[in-house]
Write a protein that holds these residues in place. Structure first.
Motif, short mmCIF file in Angstrom:
data_model
loop_
_atom_site.label_atom_id
_atom_site.label_comp_id
_atom_site.label_asym_id
_atom_site.label_seq_id
_atom_site.Cartn_x
_atom_site.Cartn_y
_atom_site.Cartn_z
N THR A 2 64.75 61.02 7.58
CA THR A 2 64.80 61.08 9.04
C THR A 2 64.35 59.76 9.64
O THR A 2 63.60 58.99 9.04
N ARG A 213 71.00 69.58 10.54
CA ARG A 213 69.85 68.70 10.76
C ARG A 213 70.39 67.31 11.08
O ARG A 213 71.22 66.77 10.33
N ASN A 218 65.86 66.91 13.63
CA ASN A 218 65.97 68.08 14.50
C ASN A 218 66.97 69.06 13.90
O ASN A 218 68.05 68.67 13.46
N GLU A 219 66.60 70.34 13.90
CA GLU A 219 67.49 71.37 13.37
C GLU A 219 68.16 72.14 14.50
O GLU A 219 67.51 72.46 15.51
N GLU A 273 63.15 77.50 22.41
CA GLU A 273 64.16 76.51 22.73
C GLU A 273 63.98 75.90 24.11
O GLU A 273 64.62 74.91 24.44
N ARG A 279 59.48 67.01 25.26
CA ARG A 279 60.72 67.09 24.48
C ARG A 279 61.81 66.22 25.10
O ARG A 279 62.60 65.60 24.38
N LYS A 282 61.10 62.81 23.87
CA LYS A 282 61.49 62.68 22.46
C LYS A 282 63.00 62.50 22.32
O LYS A 282 63.48 61.58 21.63
N VAL A 283 63.76 63.37 22.97
CA VAL A 283 65.22 63.30 22.86
C VAL A 283 65.75 62.05 23.54
O VAL A 283 66.72 61.44 23.08
N GLU A 286 65.51 59.25 21.15
CA GLU A 286 66.53 59.39 20.10
C GLU A 286 67.90 58.97 20.61
O GLU A 286 68.65 58.26 19.92
N ASP A 362 56.95 72.05 23.15
CA ASP A 362 57.20 70.64 22.89
C ASP A 362 56.32 70.12 21.76
O ASP A 362 56.78 69.39 20.88
N SER A 365 57.69 71.15 18.60
CA SER A 365 58.86 70.38 18.17
C SER A 365 58.45 69.07 17.51
O SER A 365 59.21 68.48 16.74
#
Length: 377
Positions: A2, A213, A218-219, A273, A279, A282-283, A286, A362, A365
């Motif tokens: 990852t 994944r 992240n799954e 979710e 979060r 984080k996203v 990414e 969060d 996660s």
């Protein structure tokens, strides 16, 4: 293996996503207020103590505050959480009272309040319209080109050449429609309507489930029919068509949001979710590591969700104000001030509880609770 975008890139990406969206949301309120001649005392990005700012010639204080997880526009006369006239408002000089939001008819106040979420939807339409203009729109027809062996589609008897017309009672015309519907419904049994050699047919199918994944660890658990198109089709979009394409994509993303929320409320999806600022940060990091287009697309998605959330009829949100304005329009008089104040206190408590829950999610996660469990064990 990852990958992690790193702390600094994550902070930068979060600022690039949240900062402009907060500003544009509040700018919607500001411009609508200015349109109706309302005096504006302050325009703040963030809450709490001011870090820096300036006052313009109209007397509006533009400022950045130390807690950058939101913002607000303070209209003249806002003396309580419900923004309703009270004794303090009545004591204002007539010329000052005339410039307050409370002095405006209910329809103007509603426009001022709704202008923030509307601004968020406009931002999304512009961004998505730009993507449509640059890359075209997916017009791949919902005709099956490939059926994977032992897949959900194969078990239901679907064949190459079948044209799917609806899933679960929802009409579909493109493969994008199929994907949007199935991805949120793993293991759900739905009705599939399709055409085979011009004849309408129907089957029941249990949508398959696939856990994926990504490169960041992240799954995602998604629904899968196990079919592929005959040939992908991208349709070019003109400058005139682009806003309409953007509006259509905005509506589709909003419908997916409503689908996901409905599944959480009915227990078909986990409340884990639901995510919050951490979060999003984080996203955002990414997506920025994947390139500017990925981050810009995410900004559009977050803007749609920000507009939607603010329209929920929850006191302290824009939708809560609109709810009380609707009652006022029907009753021909405002809801009693003490009722609104108690409702806004309840709404604030609910929002704080929600923020606590999503922050808990969060942190999960990020693997915090799993790591703590390992340490304790």
């Amino acid at each position: 293996m990852t990958h992690s975008p790193g702390f600094l890139l994550t902070v930068l990406a979060f600022a690039l996503v949240i900062g402009p969206l907060i500003f544009l949301h509040e700018m919607g309120h500001y411009l609508a207020g200015r349109l109706f001649g309302v005096k504006i005392d302050a325009f703040s990005i963030g809450f709490g103590q001011e870090v820096f700012g300036f006052t313009d010639k109209r007397g509006t204080r533009w400022k950045f505050s130390w807690m950058p997880l939101g913002g607000y526009v303070k209209f003249a006369g806002d003396m309580n959480a419900a923004s309703q006239p009270g004794a303090d408002w009545l004591m204002l000089p007539p010329e000052e009272r005339a410039k307050t939001l409370q002095a405006r008819p209910v329809w103007q106040r509603a426009i001022v309040v709704a202008a923030g979420p509307i601004a968020n939807f406009i931002v999304a339409i512009v961004i998505l319209g730009g993507f449509a203009l640059t890359y075209g729109v997916d017009a791949t027809p919902s005709v099956i080109g490939i059926v994977a062996p032992k897949s959900a589609a194969a078990s239901a008897g679907l064949k190459t050449g079948d044209r799917i017309t609806s899933l679960g009672g929802r009409g579909v015309t493109t493969f994008a429609d199929l994907a949007q519907y199935t991805v949120l419904r793993p293991d759900e049994r739905v009705s599939v309507r399709f055409e085979r050699d011009g004849q309408p047919l129907s089957r029941d199918v249990t949508i398959g489930a696939l856990v994926q994944r990504d490169a960041f660890g992240n799954e995602f658990r998604k629904g899968l029919l196990g079919i592929g198109p005959v040939k992908p089709v991208l349709r070019p979009v003109s400058l005139i068509e682009a806003p309409f394409a953007g509006a259509k994509m905005t509506g589709e993303i909003l419908r997916s949001t409503l689908d996901g929320l409905g599944q959480i409320l009915t227990g078909r999806r986990s409340v884990d979710e639901l995510g919050g600022p951490l979060r999003i940060a984080k996203v955002s990091g990414e997506q920025l590591s994947l390139g500017a287009p990925a981050l810009i697309w995410m900004i559009a998605v977050i803007s749609i969700n920000l507009g939607f959330i603010n329209l929920l009829p929850v006191p302290v949100l824009d939708g809560g104000h609109l709810f009380f304005y609707a009652i006022e329009a029907i009753r021909r008089r405002p809801v009693p001030l003490h009722v609104q104040e108690w409702a806004f206190r309840g709404g604030l408590a609910a929002m704080l509880a929600l923020m606590l829950m999503v922050t808990f999610n969060d942190l999960g996660s990020f693997g915090l609770w799993k790591n703590l469990t390992g340490l304790i064990g």
